[in-house]
Design a protein around this motif. Structure first.
Motif, PDB file in Angstrom:
ATOM      1  N   GLY A 155       0.815  -1.211   0.000  1.00 26.46           N
ATOM      2  CA  GLY A 155       0.000   0.000   0.000  1.00 26.46           C
ATOM      3  C   GLY A 155       0.846   1.257   0.000  1.00 26.46           C
ATOM      4  N   ASP A 156       1.710   1.381   1.001  1.00 24.37           N
ATOM      5  CA  ASP A 156       2.546   2.567   1.105  1.00 24.37           C
ATOM      6  C   ASP A 156       3.563   2.637  -0.023  1.00 24.37           C
ATOM      7  OD1 ASP A 156       3.628   4.878   2.830  1.00 24.37           O
ATOM      8  OD2 ASP A 156       5.387   3.632   2.522  1.00 24.37           O
TER       9      ASP A 156
ATOM     10  N   ALA B 189       1.710   3.573  -3.232  1.00 21.13           N
ATOM     11  CA  ALA B 189       1.148   4.920  -3.076  1.00 21.13           C
ATOM     12  C   ALA B 189       2.225   5.969  -3.320  1.00 21.13           C
ATOM     13  CB  ALA B 189       0.554   5.091  -1.685  1.00 21.13           C
TER      14      ALA B 189
ATOM     15  N   LYS C 287       1.005  15.632   0.002  1.00 19.29           N
ATOM     16  CA  LYS C 287       0.522  14.330  -0.464  1.00 19.29           C
ATOM     17  C   LYS C 287      -0.303  14.560  -1.723  1.00 19.29           C
ATOM     18  CE  LYS C 287       1.926  11.925   3.172  1.00 19.29           C
ATOM     19  NZ  LYS C 287       2.750  10.706   3.107  1.00 19.29           N
TER      20      LYS C 287
ATOM     21  N   SER D  17      -3.058   8.696  -2.233  1.00 20.66           N
ATOM     22  CA  SER D  17      -3.923   8.242  -1.136  1.00 20.66           C
ATOM     23  C   SER D  17      -4.960   7.239  -1.617  1.00 20.66           C
ATOM     24  CB  SER D  17      -4.615   9.447  -0.482  1.00 20.66           C
ATOM     25  OG  SER D  17      -3.674  10.272   0.171  1.00 20.66           O
TER      26      SER D  17
ATOM     27  N   THR E 204      -4.543   5.194  -4.115  1.00 26.44           N
ATOM     28  CA  THR E 204      -3.779   3.959  -4.320  1.00 26.44           C
ATOM     29  C   THR E 204      -3.585   3.228  -3.000  1.00 26.44           C
ATOM     30  OG1 THR E 204      -2.595   4.914  -6.204  1.00 26.44           O
ATOM     31  CG2 THR E 204      -1.590   3.015  -5.137  1.00 26.44           C
ATOM     32  N   MET E 205      -3.252   3.980  -1.962  1.00 22.55           N
ATOM     33  CA  MET E 205      -3.064   3.390  -0.631  1.00 22.55           C
ATOM     34  C   MET E 205      -4.330   2.683  -0.171  1.00 22.55           C
ATOM     35  SD  MET E 205      -0.974   3.016   1.942  1.00 22.55           S
ATOM     36  CE  MET E 205      -1.095   2.490   3.658  1.00 22.55           C
TER      37      MET E 205
ATOM     38  N   SER F  87      -4.502  -1.391   0.067  1.00 20.96           N
ATOM     39  CA  SER F  87      -4.708  -1.882   1.436  1.00 20.96           C
ATOM     40  C   SER F  87      -5.926  -2.801   1.481  1.00 20.96           C
ATOM     41  CB  SER F  87      -4.895  -0.705   2.406  1.00 20.96           C
ATOM     42  OG  SER F  87      -3.750   0.102   2.441  1.00 20.96           O
TER      43      SER F  87
ATOM     44  N   THR G  47      -4.980   4.434   5.164  1.00 21.20           N
ATOM     45  CA  THR G  47      -4.773   5.642   4.358  1.00 21.20           C
ATOM     46  C   THR G  47      -4.645   6.874   5.248  1.00 21.20           C
ATOM     47  OG1 THR G  47      -6.022   4.670   2.527  1.00 21.20           O
ATOM     48  CG2 THR G  47      -5.713   7.050   2.489  1.00 21.20           C
TER      49      THR G  47
ATOM     50  N   GLU H 121      -1.269   6.736   6.969  1.00 27.03           N
ATOM     51  CA  GLU H 121      -0.182   7.020   6.024  1.00 27.03           C
ATOM     52  C   GLU H 121      -0.085   8.509   5.729  1.00 27.03           C
ATOM     53  OE1 GLU H 121       1.933   7.811   2.407  1.00 27.03           O
ATOM     54  OE2 GLU H 121      -0.239   8.069   2.629  1.00 27.03           O
TER      55      GLU H 121
ATOM     56  N   ASP I 105       4.764   6.575   9.892  1.00 19.91           N
ATOM     57  CA  ASP I 105       3.723   5.730   9.306  1.00 19.91           C
ATOM     58  C   ASP I 105       4.204   4.306   9.093  1.00 19.91           C
ATOM     59  OD1 ASP I 105       5.444   6.888   7.316  1.00 19.91           O
ATOM     60  OD2 ASP I 105       4.078   6.128   5.769  1.00 19.91           O
TER      61      ASP I 105
ATOM     62  N   VAL J 228       1.086   2.424  10.468  1.00 22.27           N
ATOM     63  CA  VAL J 228       0.252   1.748   9.452  1.00 22.27           C
ATOM     64  C   VAL J 228       0.222   0.236   9.662  1.00 22.27           C
ATOM     65  CG1 VAL J 228       0.043   1.210   6.994  1.00 22.27           C
ATOM     66  CG2 VAL J 228       0.365   3.565   7.722  1.00 22.27           C
TER      67      VAL J 228
END
Length: 236
Positions: A137-138, A141, A160, A165, A167-168, A172, A202, A205, A213, A217
């Motif tokens: 995820g991170d 992202a 950001k 975000s 995508t995260m 996830s 999200t 993150e 994070d 996270v």
């Protein structure tokens, strides 16, 4: 066959497990560092390669059922190396000396925390969810946000992008649902719990100052997955 060699048969299974995990981690770090030095790969891309690749080792650890002490020890060693690398150029492609982020250190710590917590409970899937949400995820992202981010926003003085975000949140959801479905089967809870994980991961993150994070996270995602699953009678 491999196991027909007498001296190999004398090696206890535990050492095979440790060796496989160590080789996997070593190959990821070595490959990323080689790309950085020889192919002019950016430090950020190198970090993301290690970030994503390292997280997948949790699946090997789960598959091999390695003892908790092995994972915790590896986490302690990796954490120490990460801290040193901020002051000594051990792996310049991954951690630059003086870099204003302790993300690599927090990442190593989070894996140890999750193994210590969920290996004891024999609920390996929740450790996997936490690590994979962070890894994929991170990791994605960051890459998507840098490459395609066209709609920025700011939190705590950090920029950001909504693309990153989103995508995260999607990744996830995807990885946590895949893990729960593989363990619990096709039940409605396995589709619902990841929705909450996607939102919370999200949000965590987004508040990622100094790389914190990389701790909040994975631990937050795993904890949420565990407690919601217990609440909805998904836990085994």
């Amino acid at each position: 066959m491999l196991y027909s060699i007498p001296w190999l048969e004398s090696i206890p299974p535990l050492w095979w497990q440790i060796g496989i995990v160590a080789l996997g981690l070593g190959a990821i770090v070595l490959s990323a560092e080689t790309l950085h030095r020889r192919a002019a790969t950016s430090s950020e891309l190198t970090r993301k390669i290690v970030h994503i690749g390292t997280g997948n080792v949790i699946l090997i650890a789960w598959w091999l059922q390695i003892p908790a002490w092995v994972g915790i020890s590896a986490s302690v060693i990796a954490s120490a190396i990460a801290l040193l690398s901020y002051y000594i150029p051990l792996l310049p492609g991954i951690n630059s000396v003086g870099r204003n982020s302790f993300g690599t250190f927090f990442y190593a710590v989070s894996i140890g925390v999750l193994i210590a917590w969920f290996w004891t409970l024999r609920q390996f899937q929740y450790a996997a969810i936490g690590v994979l949400v962070m890894a994929w995820g991170d990791g994605l992202a960051g890459l998507i946000g840098q490459k395609f981010g066209r709609h920025p926003y700011q939190l705590w003085g950090m920029t950001k992008s909504w693309e990153g975000s989103l995508t995260m949140a999607l990744i996830s959801y995807a990885v946590s649902s895949l893990v729960l479905l593989s363990v619990q089967g096709n039940v409605w809870q396995a589709w619902l719990v990841p929705v909450a994980i996607g939102f919370v991961a999200t949000a965590l993150e987004a508040f990622s100052k100094f790389g914190i994070d990389n701790l909040t996270v994975p631990v937050g995602s795993a904890a949420l997955a565990f407690y919601l699953s217990q609440l909805l009678s998904l836990g085994s």
